[in-house]
Scaffold this motif. Structure first.
Motif, mmCIF file in Angstrom:
data_model
loop_
_atom_site.group_PDB
_atom_site.id
_atom_site.type_symbol
_atom_site.label_atom_id
_atom_site.label_comp_id
_atom_site.label_asym_id
_atom_site.label_seq_id
_atom_site.Cartn_x
_atom_site.Cartn_y
_atom_site.Cartn_z
ATOM 1 N N THR A 137 30.376 34.999 36.686
ATOM 2 C CA THR A 137 30.334 36.440 36.403
ATOM 3 C C THR A 137 31.587 37.114 36.935
ATOM 4 O OG1 THR A 137 27.920 36.425 36.492
ATOM 5 C CG2 THR A 137 29.002 38.565 36.791
ATOM 6 N N LEU A 138 32.003 36.743 38.157
ATOM 7 C CA LEU A 138 33.206 37.305 38.756
ATOM 8 C C LEU A 138 34.422 37.013 37.873
ATOM 9 C CD1 LEU A 138 34.520 38.757 41.175
ATOM 10 C CD2 LEU A 138 34.770 36.507 42.245
ATOM 11 N N TYR A 139 34.581 35.769 37.448
ATOM 12 C CA TYR A 139 35.719 35.396 36.600
ATOM 13 C C TYR A 139 35.710 36.166 35.282
ATOM 14 C CZ TYR A 139 37.479 31.654 39.556
ATOM 15 O OH TYR A 139 38.041 30.945 40.584
ATOM 16 N N ARG A 140 34.535 36.325 34.686
ATOM 17 C CA ARG A 140 34.432 37.038 33.412
ATOM 18 C C ARG A 140 34.867 38.499 33.568
ATOM 19 N NH1 ARG A 140 29.552 36.064 32.559
ATOM 20 N NH2 ARG A 140 28.572 38.037 33.063
ATOM 21 N N HIS A 141 34.419 39.140 34.636
ATOM 22 C CA HIS A 141 34.767 40.550 34.837
ATOM 23 C C HIS A 141 36.217 40.723 35.282
ATOM 24 C CE1 HIS A 141 30.930 42.256 33.823
ATOM 25 N NE2 HIS A 141 30.322 41.369 34.601
ATOM 26 N N LEU A 142 36.751 39.769 36.029
ATOM 27 C CA LEU A 142 38.180 39.809 36.361
ATOM 28 C C LEU A 142 39.007 39.731 35.081
ATOM 29 C CD1 LEU A 142 38.384 37.505 39.503
ATOM 30 C CD2 LEU A 142 39.010 39.922 39.388
ATOM 31 N N GLY A 143 38.597 38.881 34.169
ATOM 32 C CA GLY A 143 39.291 38.767 32.894
ATOM 33 C C GLY A 143 39.273 40.069 32.113
ATOM 34 N N THR A 144 38.125 40.721 32.083
ATOM 35 C CA THR A 144 38.010 42.002 31.379
ATOM 36 C C THR A 144 38.916 43.052 32.012
ATOM 37 O OG1 THR A 144 35.735 41.515 30.714
ATOM 38 C CG2 THR A 144 36.401 43.837 30.699
ATOM 39 N N LEU A 145 38.933 43.108 33.345
ATOM 40 C CA LEU A 145 39.782 44.088 34.031
ATOM 41 C C LEU A 145 41.259 43.808 33.782
ATOM 42 C CD1 LEU A 145 37.741 44.338 37.336
ATOM 43 C CD2 LEU A 145 38.142 46.219 35.726
ATOM 44 N N ALA A 146 41.644 42.542 33.781
ATOM 45 C CA ALA A 146 43.047 42.186 33.541
ATOM 46 C C ALA A 146 43.429 42.438 32.076
ATOM 47 C CB ALA A 146 43.304 40.732 33.925
ATOM 48 N N GLU A 147 42.572 42.063 31.148
ATOM 49 C CA GLU A 147 42.850 42.278 29.720
ATOM 50 C C GLU A 147 43.054 43.752 29.403
ATOM 51 O OE1 GLU A 147 39.538 40.593 27.636
ATOM 52 O OE2 GLU A 147 39.955 38.581 28.412
ATOM 53 N N ASN A 148 42.402 44.620 30.135
ATOM 54 C CA ASN A 148 42.469 46.052 29.877
ATOM 55 C C ASN A 148 43.463 46.774 30.786
ATOM 56 O OD1 ASN A 148 40.310 46.928 27.759
ATOM 57 N ND2 ASN A 148 39.399 45.255 28.942
ATOM 58 N N GLY A 149 44.268 46.020 31.538
ATOM 59 C CA GLY A 149 45.333 46.619 32.328
ATOM 60 C C GLY A 149 44.900 47.281 33.616
ATOM 61 N N ILE A 150 43.660 47.087 34.005
ATOM 62 C CA ILE A 150 43.188 47.669 35.267
ATOM 63 C C ILE A 150 43.704 46.829 36.431
ATOM 64 C CG2 ILE A 150 41.179 48.417 36.590
ATOM 65 C CD1 ILE A 150 41.588 49.917 33.874
ATOM 66 N N LEU A 151 43.608 45.517 36.319
ATOM 67 C CA LEU A 151 44.171 44.598 37.305
ATOM 68 C C LEU A 151 45.374 43.890 36.686
ATOM 69 C CD1 LEU A 151 41.022 42.834 38.834
ATOM 70 C CD2 LEU A 151 42.316 44.766 39.766
ATOM 71 N N VAL A 152 46.292 43.475 37.541
ATOM 72 C CA VAL A 152 47.477 42.743 37.110
ATOM 73 C C VAL A 152 47.496 41.405 37.833
ATOM 74 C CG1 VAL A 152 50.007 42.718 37.199
ATOM 75 C CG2 VAL A 152 48.795 44.838 36.659
ATOM 76 N N VAL A 153 47.808 40.343 37.104
ATOM 77 C CA VAL A 153 47.987 39.031 37.727
ATOM 78 C C VAL A 153 49.402 39.012 38.296
ATOM 79 C CG1 VAL A 153 48.039 36.532 37.394
ATOM 80 C CG2 VAL A 153 46.382 37.924 36.130
ATOM 81 N N GLU A 154 49.507 39.021 39.620
ATOM 82 C CA GLU A 154 50.813 39.043 40.292
ATOM 83 C C GLU A 154 51.486 37.674 40.259
ATOM 84 O OE1 GLU A 154 52.558 41.550 41.605
ATOM 85 O OE2 GLU A 154 51.031 43.014 41.058
ATOM 86 N N ARG A 155 50.682 36.642 40.444
ATOM 87 C CA ARG A 155 51.218 35.281 40.425
ATOM 88 C C ARG A 155 50.035 34.313 40.330
ATOM 89 N NH1 ARG A 155 51.442 37.250 45.442
ATOM 90 N NH2 ARG A 155 50.523 36.082 47.154
ATOM 91 N N GLU A 156 50.389 33.071 40.098
ATOM 92 C CA GLU A 156 49.389 32.015 40.055
ATOM 93 C C GLU A 156 49.806 30.940 41.041
ATOM 94 O OE1 GLU A 156 49.281 30.923 35.920
ATOM 95 O OE2 GLU A 156 47.800 32.488 35.485
ATOM 96 N N ASN A 157 48.868 30.499 41.867
ATOM 97 C CA ASN A 157 49.117 29.454 42.856
ATOM 98 C C ASN A 157 48.366 28.195 42.457
ATOM 99 O OD1 ASN A 157 50.481 31.403 44.430
ATOM 100 N ND2 ASN A 157 48.595 31.963 45.501
#
Length: 179
Positions: free
Chosen positions: A41-61
């Motif tokens: 559920t967390l991953y799904r909602h993070l995806g929605t927030l990122a897709e809509n520009g609310i959150l930004v992926v700064e980097r990937e580790n």
């Protein structure tokens, strides 16, 4: 999806609130802050927030062969403007407000479930004030309050600093007077 519907979803609003005063967070750190939210559920909602520009992926580790994203909440990306709320029905506004209040209640419930709480020492409080202000005085008051809050919100995490929730609700207590 409308921005208001993206942000004012119970789980997504909690995710956004987890970022307040935090800078960047990994998915693992978010999961630690929201232990009652299932990982999928967390991953799904993070995806929605990122897709809509609310959150930004700064980097990937790369962590043990998997990719862990590091997210940030850009300033005002989750703030709702009059344009975002334009056209909402009274029922929708009530639903948005109820979502906001439920998120606050959830944070308060989590606080009260801590092993040790001291409402006075922790600075916990809730109170309503009635302010008699002209529209101009109210605008000036809100601008000044906004400046004070912005200064405090700009403090980075540091030893001795605790993250605290500060919520603001304003509304008239009666209808408009005729000029």
């Amino acid at each position: 999806m409308r921005k208001v519907d993206v942000v004012l979803h119970p789980i997504r609003l909690r995710i956004v609130q987890a970022f307040l005063g935090s800078g960047t967070l990994t998915t693992r750190q978010l999961a630690e802050r929201l232990p009652d939210v299932p990982q999928a559920t967390l991953y799904r909602h993070l995806g929605t927030l990122a897709e809509n520009g609310i959150l930004v992926v700064e980097r990937e580790n790369r962590v043990r062969g998997a990719i862990e994203r590091v997210y940030s909440l850009p300033a005002d990306s989750a703030s709702l403007t009059g344009a975002d709320l334009e056209g909402a029905t009274p029922e929708e506004h009530l639903r948005y407000f109820a979502t906001f209040l439920a998120a606050l209640q959830g944070e308060f419930t989590r606080y009260l479930s801590l092993p040790e709480t001291d409402l006075v020492a922790d600075g916990v409080g809730y109170r309503t004030f009635a302010l008699n202000l002209t529209d101009e005085e109210f605008t000036a008051f809100m601008a000044e309050l906004g400046e004070v809050v912005a200064r405090a919100a700009a403090n980075p995490p540091a030893p001795g600093r605790r993250r605290r929730a500060f919520a603001r609700i304003t509304m008239p207590l009666e209808g408009r007077e005729d000029p």
